[in-house]
Enzyme design. Structure first.
Site, PDB file in Angstrom:
ATOM      1  N   ASP A 128     -57.874 -97.522 -32.089  1.00  0.00           N
ATOM      2  CA  ASP A 128     -56.864 -98.231 -32.862  1.00  0.00           C
ATOM      3  C   ASP A 128     -55.864 -97.162 -33.324  1.00  0.00           C
ATOM      4  OD1 ASP A 128     -55.706-100.339 -34.514  1.00  0.00           O
ATOM      5  OD2 ASP A 128     -56.682 -99.365 -36.212  1.00  0.00           O
ATOM      6  N   LEU A 129     -54.744 -97.573 -33.897  1.00  0.00           N
ATOM      7  CA  LEU A 129     -53.750 -96.612 -34.374  1.00  0.00           C
ATOM      8  C   LEU A 129     -53.801 -96.418 -35.891  1.00  0.00           C
ATOM      9  CD1 LEU A 129     -50.702 -97.544 -32.110  1.00  0.00           C
ATOM     10  CD2 LEU A 129     -52.101 -95.481 -32.002  1.00  0.00           C
ATOM     11  N   ASP A 130     -53.351 -97.432 -36.647  1.00  0.00           N
ATOM     12  CA  ASP A 130     -53.254 -97.305 -38.094  1.00  0.00           C
ATOM     13  C   ASP A 130     -54.611 -97.067 -38.739  1.00  0.00           C
ATOM     14  OD1 ASP A 130     -50.441 -97.789 -38.214  1.00  0.00           O
ATOM     15  OD2 ASP A 130     -50.792 -99.940 -38.070  1.00  0.00           O
ATOM     16  N   ASP A 166     -60.706 -98.868 -37.893  1.00  0.00           N
ATOM     17  CA  ASP A 166     -60.947 -98.827 -39.334  1.00  0.00           C
ATOM     18  C   ASP A 166     -61.190-100.208 -39.940  1.00  0.00           C
ATOM     19  OD1 ASP A 166     -57.985 -99.491 -41.025  1.00  0.00           O
ATOM     20  OD2 ASP A 166     -58.093 -99.427 -38.838  1.00  0.00           O
ATOM     21  N   LYS A 207     -58.211-108.154 -30.992  1.00  0.00           N
ATOM     22  CA  LYS A 207     -58.749-107.027 -30.217  1.00  0.00           C
ATOM     23  C   LYS A 207     -59.469-107.536 -28.976  1.00  0.00           C
ATOM     24  CE  LYS A 207     -57.401-103.854 -33.082  1.00  0.00           C
ATOM     25  NZ  LYS A 207     -56.961-102.516 -32.977  1.00  0.00           N
ATOM     26  N   SER A 254     -54.004-101.792 -30.448  1.00  0.00           N
ATOM     27  CA  SER A 254     -53.433-101.915 -31.787  1.00  0.00           C
ATOM     28  C   SER A 254     -52.798-103.285 -31.959  1.00  0.00           C
ATOM     29  CB  SER A 254     -52.392-100.819 -32.020  1.00  0.00           C
ATOM     30  OG  SER A 254     -51.784-100.978 -33.277  1.00  0.00           O
ATOM     31  N   ARG A 255     -53.052-103.877 -33.125  1.00  0.00           N
ATOM     32  CA  ARG A 255     -52.566-105.211 -33.433  1.00  0.00           C
ATOM     33  C   ARG A 255     -51.247-105.177 -34.217  1.00  0.00           C
ATOM     34  NH1 ARG A 255     -56.540-109.414 -35.166  1.00  0.00           N
ATOM     35  NH2 ARG A 255     -57.851-107.596 -35.217  1.00  0.00           N
ATOM     36  N   TRP A 266     -49.547 -99.590 -42.963  1.00  0.00           N
ATOM     37  CA  TRP A 266     -49.533 -99.736 -41.508  1.00  0.00           C
ATOM     38  C   TRP A 266     -48.165 -99.344 -40.973  1.00  0.00           C
ATOM     39  CZ3 TRP A 266     -51.279-103.330 -44.992  1.00  0.00           C
ATOM     40  CH2 TRP A 266     -52.665-103.529 -45.012  1.00  0.00           C
TER      41      TRP A 266
END
Length: 157
Positions: free
Chosen positions: A10-12, A123, A100, A69-70, A22
């Site tokens: 994931d990113l954030d 996370d 996801k 990533s959402r 975010w």
């Protein structure tokens, strides 16, 4: 030896911290300032300390990487990846506002890697639960990815 054939991040709050929020709550344009990026409001965006080490290790081991990533601002996330100079580490990038499960279905289709040969770091517990139900080894990271967590989970997979 591990049977992991693909690591997904994931990113954030997993690869980076956008000043406690975010990336879709930041303000472009962005400017690179040394080891971090600032948005138009002066908010600092930073990769977690071990991200570069993890990405280079995976590259040296020829372990493919992907992103899921959402975010509601995919172009902003992609711009940050470019500014941090890490976008080329990821062979598949699923960055758009959806579940996801949708991200992973596309990742599986594009890579041909079975879910049970994927390792995922995120996370958010809801994402860990969703992706685990597919058979992916999903790992919750509370304060971003770190070298010890990455090493431990890769070895245990």
């Amino acid at each position: 030896m591990t049977d992991i054939q693909l690591v997904v991040f994931d990113l954030d709050f997993t690869l980076w911290d956008c000043g406690g929020t975010w990336c879709d709550h930041t303000e472009p344009p962005y400017q690179r300032r040394g080891d971090h990026i600032c948005d138009a409001g002066g908010n600092k965006i930073s990769l977690y300390a071990d991200v570069a080490k993890i990405l280079h290790y995976a590259q040296q081991q020829q372990l493919p990487l992907a992103l899921a990533s959402r975010t509601y601002q995919p172009t902003w996330a992609k711009k940050l990846l470019q500014l941090f100079e890490i976008d080329d580490f990821f062979e598949v990038q699923q960055i758009f506002p959806d579940s996801k499960r949708t991200h992973f279905a596309t990742i599986q289709q594009l890579t041909g890697v079975a879910y049970n040969n994927m390792l995922f770091f995120d996370d958010e517990m809801r994402n860990i639960q969703d992706v685990s139900s597919l058979g992916v080894k999903a790992v919750y990271v509370e304060n971003g990815i770190s070298w010890p967590i990455f090493q431990q989970q890769l070895a245990a997979a």
